[in-house]
Design a protein around this motif. Structure first.
Motif, PDB file in Angstrom:
ATOM      1  N   TRP A   1      -4.829   6.562   2.795  1.00  6.18           N
ATOM      2  CA  TRP A   1      -3.804   6.018   1.906  1.00  6.18           C
ATOM      3  C   TRP A   1      -2.520   6.842   1.942  1.00  6.18           C
ATOM      4  CZ3 TRP A   1      -1.808   7.746  -2.976  1.00  6.18           C
ATOM      5  CH2 TRP A   1      -0.980   6.793  -3.592  1.00  6.18           C
ATOM      6  N   ILE A   2      -2.659   8.172   1.874  1.00  8.50           N
ATOM      7  CA  ILE A   2      -1.478   9.033   1.821  1.00  8.50           C
ATOM      8  C   ILE A   2      -0.708   8.980   3.128  1.00  8.50           C
ATOM      9  CG2 ILE A   2      -0.727  11.442   1.706  1.00  8.50           C
ATOM     10  CD1 ILE A   2      -2.945  11.870  -0.399  1.00  8.50           C
ATOM     11  N   ILE A   3      -1.401   9.159   4.260  1.00  7.06           N
ATOM     12  CA  ILE A   3      -0.701   9.152   5.546  1.00  7.06           C
ATOM     13  C   ILE A   3      -0.156   7.761   5.842  1.00  7.06           C
ATOM     14  CG2 ILE A   3      -0.974   9.444   8.045  1.00  7.06           C
ATOM     15  CD1 ILE A   3      -2.918  11.704   7.481  1.00  7.06           C
ATOM     16  N   GLY A   4      -0.943   6.715   5.532  1.00  8.62           N
ATOM     17  CA  GLY A   4      -0.451   5.357   5.755  1.00  8.62           C
ATOM     18  C   GLY A   4       0.771   5.048   4.912  1.00  8.62           C
ATOM     19  N   SER A   5       0.759   5.464   3.644  1.00  6.76           N
ATOM     20  CA  SER A   5       1.898   5.203   2.751  1.00  6.76           C
ATOM     21  C   SER A   5       3.116   6.020   3.164  1.00  6.76           C
ATOM     22  CB  SER A   5       1.515   5.525   1.305  1.00  6.76           C
ATOM     23  OG  SER A   5       0.441   4.721   0.878  1.00  6.76           O
ATOM     24  N   LEU A   6       2.893   7.296   3.474  1.00  9.07           N
ATOM     25  CA  LEU A   6       4.009   8.129   3.923  1.00  9.07           C
ATOM     26  C   LEU A   6       4.579   7.615   5.240  1.00  9.07           C
ATOM     27  CD1 LEU A   6       2.684  11.741   3.128  1.00  9.07           C
ATOM     28  CD2 LEU A   6       4.541  10.530   1.962  1.00  9.07           C
ATOM     29  N   GLY A   7       3.678   7.142   6.124  1.00 14.65           N
ATOM     30  CA  GLY A   7       4.130   6.620   7.408  1.00 14.65           C
ATOM     31  C   GLY A   7       4.974   5.369   7.277  1.00 14.65           C
ATOM     32  N   SER A   8       4.767   4.615   6.181  1.00 12.77           N
ATOM     33  CA  SER A   8       5.584   3.418   5.951  1.00 12.77           C
ATOM     34  C   SER A   8       6.973   3.767   5.447  1.00 12.77           C
ATOM     35  CB  SER A   8       4.890   2.502   4.924  1.00 12.77           C
ATOM     36  OG  SER A   8       3.645   2.076   5.415  1.00 12.77           O
ATOM     37  N   ALA A   9       7.082   4.899   4.744  1.00 16.70           N
ATOM     38  CA  ALA A   9       8.368   5.288   4.150  1.00 16.70           C
ATOM     39  C   ALA A   9       9.133   6.298   4.994  1.00 16.70           C
ATOM     40  CB  ALA A   9       8.132   5.867   2.755  1.00 16.70           C
ATOM     41  N   LEU A  10       8.390   7.086   5.806  1.00 16.36           N
ATOM     42  CA  LEU A  10       9.002   8.152   6.599  1.00 16.36           C
ATOM     43  C   LEU A  10       8.591   7.979   8.058  1.00 16.36           C
ATOM     44  CD1 LEU A  10       7.935  11.038   4.181  1.00 16.36           C
ATOM     45  CD2 LEU A  10      10.190   9.941   4.234  1.00 16.36           C
TER      46      LEU A  10
ATOM     47  N   PRO B   1      -0.534 -12.638   5.301  1.00 18.23           N
ATOM     48  CA  PRO B   1      -0.699 -11.203   5.029  1.00 18.23           C
ATOM     49  C   PRO B   1      -1.784 -10.958   3.981  1.00 18.23           C
ATOM     50  CG  PRO B   1       1.226 -12.038   3.880  1.00 18.23           C
ATOM     51  CD  PRO B   1       0.724 -13.163   4.729  1.00 18.23           C
ATOM     52  N   PRO B   2      -2.422  -9.778   4.013  1.00 19.28           N
ATOM     53  CA  PRO B   2      -3.399  -9.440   2.972  1.00 19.28           C
ATOM     54  C   PRO B   2      -2.690  -9.226   1.640  1.00 19.28           C
ATOM     55  CG  PRO B   2      -2.979  -7.547   4.378  1.00 19.28           C
ATOM     56  CD  PRO B   2      -2.260  -8.705   5.007  1.00 19.28           C
ATOM     57  N   PRO B   3      -3.421  -9.235   0.530  1.00 16.49           N
ATOM     58  CA  PRO B   3      -2.784  -9.095  -0.782  1.00 16.49           C
ATOM     59  C   PRO B   3      -2.149  -7.733  -1.013  1.00 16.49           C
ATOM     60  CG  PRO B   3      -5.182  -9.116  -0.970  1.00 16.49           C
ATOM     61  CD  PRO B   3      -4.858  -9.505   0.428  1.00 16.49           C
ATOM     62  N   VAL B   4      -2.604  -6.700  -0.310  1.00 15.63           N
ATOM     63  CA  VAL B   4      -2.000  -5.365  -0.374  1.00 15.63           C
ATOM     64  C   VAL B   4      -1.872  -4.850   1.049  1.00 15.63           C
ATOM     65  CG1 VAL B   4      -2.864  -4.812  -2.689  1.00 15.63           C
ATOM     66  CG2 VAL B   4      -4.269  -4.287  -0.686  1.00 15.63           C
ATOM     67  N   SER B   5      -1.223  -3.705   1.220  1.00 12.03           N
ATOM     68  CA  SER B   5      -1.007  -3.176   2.561  1.00 12.03           C
ATOM     69  C   SER B   5      -2.338  -2.847   3.233  1.00 12.03           C
ATOM     70  CB  SER B   5      -0.142  -1.914   2.503  1.00 12.03           C
ATOM     71  OG  SER B   5      -0.868  -0.834   1.950  1.00 12.03           O
ATOM     72  N   VAL B   6      -2.308  -2.822   4.571  1.00 14.30           N
ATOM     73  CA  VAL B   6      -3.521  -2.511   5.330  1.00 14.30           C
ATOM     74  C   VAL B   6      -3.999  -1.097   5.007  1.00 14.30           C
ATOM     75  CG1 VAL B   6      -4.397  -2.089   7.649  1.00 14.30           C
ATOM     76  CG2 VAL B   6      -3.094  -4.163   7.185  1.00 14.30           C
ATOM     77  N   ALA B   7      -3.074  -0.141   4.844  1.00 11.39           N
ATOM     78  CA  ALA B   7      -3.462   1.234   4.512  1.00 11.39           C
ATOM     79  C   ALA B   7      -4.200   1.288   3.181  1.00 11.39           C
ATOM     80  CB  ALA B   7      -2.237   2.137   4.469  1.00 11.39           C
ATOM     81  N   THR B   8      -3.704   0.531   2.202  1.00  6.53           N
ATOM     82  CA  THR B   8      -4.371   0.487   0.897  1.00  6.53           C
ATOM     83  C   THR B   8      -5.739  -0.169   1.012  1.00  6.53           C
ATOM     84  OG1 THR B   8      -2.236   0.397  -0.236  1.00  6.53           O
ATOM     85  CG2 THR B   8      -4.163  -0.320  -1.480  1.00  6.53           C
ATOM     86  N   LEU B   9      -5.819  -1.245   1.798  1.00  5.15           N
ATOM     87  CA  LEU B   9      -7.109  -1.904   2.009  1.00  5.15           C
ATOM     88  C   LEU B   9      -8.118  -0.942   2.641  1.00  5.15           C
ATOM     89  CD1 LEU B   9      -6.404  -5.526   3.323  1.00  5.15           C
ATOM     90  CD2 LEU B   9      -7.440  -4.840   1.163  1.00  5.15           C
ATOM     91  N   ALA B  10      -7.676  -0.180   3.652  1.00  2.05           N
ATOM     92  CA  ALA B  10      -8.583   0.757   4.316  1.00  2.05           C
ATOM     93  C   ALA B  10      -9.077   1.813   3.340  1.00  2.05           C
ATOM     94  CB  ALA B  10      -7.871   1.421   5.495  1.00  2.05           C
ATOM     95  N   ALA B  11      -8.179   2.285   2.459  1.00  3.72           N
ATOM     96  CA  ALA B  11      -8.583   3.268   1.452  1.00  3.72           C
ATOM     97  C   ALA B  11      -9.582   2.655   0.472  1.00  3.72           C
ATOM     98  CB  ALA B  11      -7.362   3.786   0.700  1.00  3.72           C
ATOM     99  N   MET B  12      -9.350   1.398   0.076  1.00  2.96           N
ATOM    100  CA  MET B  12     -10.277   0.710  -0.827  1.00  2.96           C
ATOM    101  C   MET B  12     -11.659   0.584  -0.190  1.00  2.96           C
ATOM    102  SD  MET B  12      -7.807  -2.381  -2.182  1.00  2.96           S
ATOM    103  CE  MET B  12      -9.249  -3.401  -2.545  1.00  2.96           C
ATOM    104  N   VAL B  13     -11.684   0.205   1.078  1.00  6.32           N
ATOM    105  CA  VAL B  13     -12.956   0.045   1.787  1.00  6.32           C
ATOM    106  C   VAL B  13     -13.726   1.365   1.794  1.00  6.32           C
ATOM    107  CG1 VAL B  13     -14.004  -0.384   4.043  1.00  6.32           C
ATOM    108  CG2 VAL B  13     -12.181  -1.882   3.212  1.00  6.32           C
ATOM    109  N   ALA B  14     -13.011   2.452   2.086  1.00  5.27           N
ATOM    110  CA  ALA B  14     -13.676   3.757   2.139  1.00  5.27           C
ATOM    111  C   ALA B  14     -14.136   4.218   0.765  1.00  5.27           C
ATOM    112  CB  ALA B  14     -12.735   4.788   2.758  1.00  5.27           C
ATOM    113  N   LEU B  15     -13.334   3.958  -0.263  1.00  9.00           N
ATOM    114  CA  LEU B  15     -13.646   4.469  -1.598  1.00  9.00           C
ATOM    115  C   LEU B  15     -14.894   3.828  -2.212  1.00  9.00           C
ATOM    116  CD1 LEU B  15     -10.168   4.957  -3.292  1.00  9.00           C
ATOM    117  CD2 LEU B  15     -11.904   6.706  -2.870  1.00  9.00           C
ATOM    118  N   VAL B  16     -15.243   2.613  -1.789  1.00  9.31           N
ATOM    119  CA  VAL B  16     -16.466   2.021  -2.347  1.00  9.31           C
ATOM    120  C   VAL B  16     -17.696   2.828  -1.939  1.00  9.31           C
ATOM    121  CG1 VAL B  16     -15.508  -0.309  -2.418  1.00  9.31           C
ATOM    122  CG2 VAL B  16     -16.830   0.413  -0.418  1.00  9.31           C
ATOM    123  N   GLY B  17     -17.535   3.675  -0.938  1.00  5.91           N
ATOM    124  CA  GLY B  17     -18.646   4.529  -0.547  1.00  5.91           C
ATOM    125  C   GLY B  17     -18.992   5.585  -1.578  1.00  5.91           C
ATOM    126  N   VAL B  18     -18.041   5.914  -2.464  1.00  2.80           N
ATOM    127  CA  VAL B  18     -18.289   6.964  -3.458  1.00  2.80           C
ATOM    128  C   VAL B  18     -19.380   6.547  -4.444  1.00  2.80           C
ATOM    129  CG1 VAL B  18     -17.275   8.342  -5.300  1.00  2.80           C
ATOM    130  CG2 VAL B  18     -15.989   7.953  -3.189  1.00  2.80           C
TER     131      VAL B  18
END
Length: 412
Positions: free
Chosen positions: A166-175, A260-277
């Protein structure tokens, strides 16, 4: 009584170097999450770098798998060291290496082989923090870590990798992507400070002076330890194949569906990973009520079924596809803590560091192979298509059959 001035100050206030278990676990978990900020420096940016560097799917697979190859090559040495020196020293040095690798990637990566080399370096940093972090906890507790402690620690890996996406994907979109990767190096720096300041050094046990070969032979002669190693290899093949390729898969679905998906792909990938917690925590809690072996085997078989449901869900609305991918990852993660608490429980007590090193070595060899196998499969089948992704998801999950068969004979 070693460690930082702050650690010695805390010791002077409490009169003891023994922390409550929750405090030790919390510090190491937080530090592990921070140390993993560079984890997704290629994965989160893969579609962008694949276009910029004109990479084939196979080349992308090489770069993705290089991180796990670096882990695999370094963990026998770094993990084994924790049976002979304080694991805290190994952890601090490896965390610094992870930060250096991400800075190098930001400054120097410009194609397949430079990216592969820097991924190798950063993956070696993870080799000295992930399983050695569990040894840091084990050496500071009065007894073997409970499954709940192990579950909290293993889920810190999931949280760290998700935040990295999420962080690298979001930063990569802005920077620029180089700036995003460079900023991720702040995580390992903060993790080093946390461990150095808050955890004291501990004395080396008497058995630590045994030769490395003694520890290796002890583990290899433990049948249950090796069965857990095989089970973990199957688990990690699937887990990291999905993590490495979930962003390209979601990008493919976006292009194929035309919406397009309802949120960014980076956010989706983070959501997918976080369900593992919660999934991993739930799996660990179940081991208190049912045999660990039975839980793991059931989850592995269910995960194969879950992998086969992802592509049919792609023909439905976005929410159904997201639910299917999240559900699949939840099944993959459900046996993570159970497997790791299993190897800790059955490993020879004097050789736990070596057992975890062997466990991680073969596990991340499988992670590297699985990540590469998916990229190769996509190319062999003519590129990304519904058919090629269907086969790719089957490639991810089928090794679970091997893991389940190995664990059938485990006694603990």
């Amino acid at each position: 009584r070693g460690g930082s001035p702050i650690a010695r100050f805390v010791h002077s206030l409490t009169g003891t170097s023994v922390r409550p278990p929750w405090m030790t676990v919390a510090v190491v978990c937080a530090a592990e999450i921070l140390s993993m900020m560079p984890f997704s420096m290629f994965l989160a940016l893969q579609p962008r770098l694949q276009d910029a560097w004109t990479l084939s799917n196979t080349a992308s697979g090489w770069i993705s798998s290089a991180y796990f190859t670096g882990y695999m090559l370094a963990v026998p040495v770094l993990g084994g060291l924790t049976d002979r020196i304080d694991a805290r020293r190994v952890w601090l040095g490896a965390c610094a290496l992870a930060g250096a690798g991400s800075l190098g990637f930001a400054a120097l990566a410009d194609g397949t082989w430079s990216a592969v080399l820097l991924q190798l370096l950063t993956g070696a940093g993870l080799a000295g923090t992930y399983m050695p972090g569990l040894k840091v906890i084990n050496d500071r507790l009065a007894e073997t870590p409970r499954p709940r402690h192990v579950a909290f620690y293993t889920t810190s890996f999931t949280i760290g990798s998700s935040l990295s996406f999420w962080i690298i994907g979001s930063l990569g979109s802005a920077l620029s992507w180089r700036t995003a990767v460079a900023l991720s190096a702040g995580g390992p720096v903060a993790g080093c400070l946390l461990v150095w300041l808050l955890l004291p050094a501990v004395p080396v046990a008497a058995h630590a002076h045994a030769s490395p070969g003694v520890h290796v032979r002890a583990v290899l002669r433990s049948p249950d330890s090796m069965r857990y190693v095989i089970g973990y290899a199957a688990h990690v093949w699937e887990l990291f194949a999905l993590r490495a390729w979930v962003v390209p898969f979601l990008v493919f679905c976006h292009q194929w569906r035309g919406t397009p998906p309802p949120v960014s792909v980076a956010t989706l990938a983070a959501m997918v990973a976080l369900v593992g917690v919660p999934s991993s925590l739930a799996g660990a809690e179940l081991t208190a009520h049912a045999p660990r072996r039975r839980i793991i085997i059931t989850v592995m078989v269910a995960s194969i079924v879950g992998s086969l449901l992802v592509l049919p869900a792609a023909f439905g609305p976005w929410w159904l596809l997201i639910l299917a991918v999240c559900g699949y990852n939840a099944l993959i993660s459900a046996d993570s803590a159970a497997l790791t608490s299993g190897i800790v429980a059955v490993a020879p007590p004097a050789s736990r560091g070596t057992a975890m090193a062997i466990y991680s070595t073969l596990g991340f060899a499988a992670a590297s192979a699985g990540t590469f196998a998916v990229g190769l499969t996509l190319d062999l089948l003519g590129g990304q298509s519904i058919m090629s992704w269907t086969v790719a998801f089957m490639i991810m999950s089928v090794p679970n059959l091997v893991g389940a068969l190995a664990l059938r004979r485990v006694t603990a």
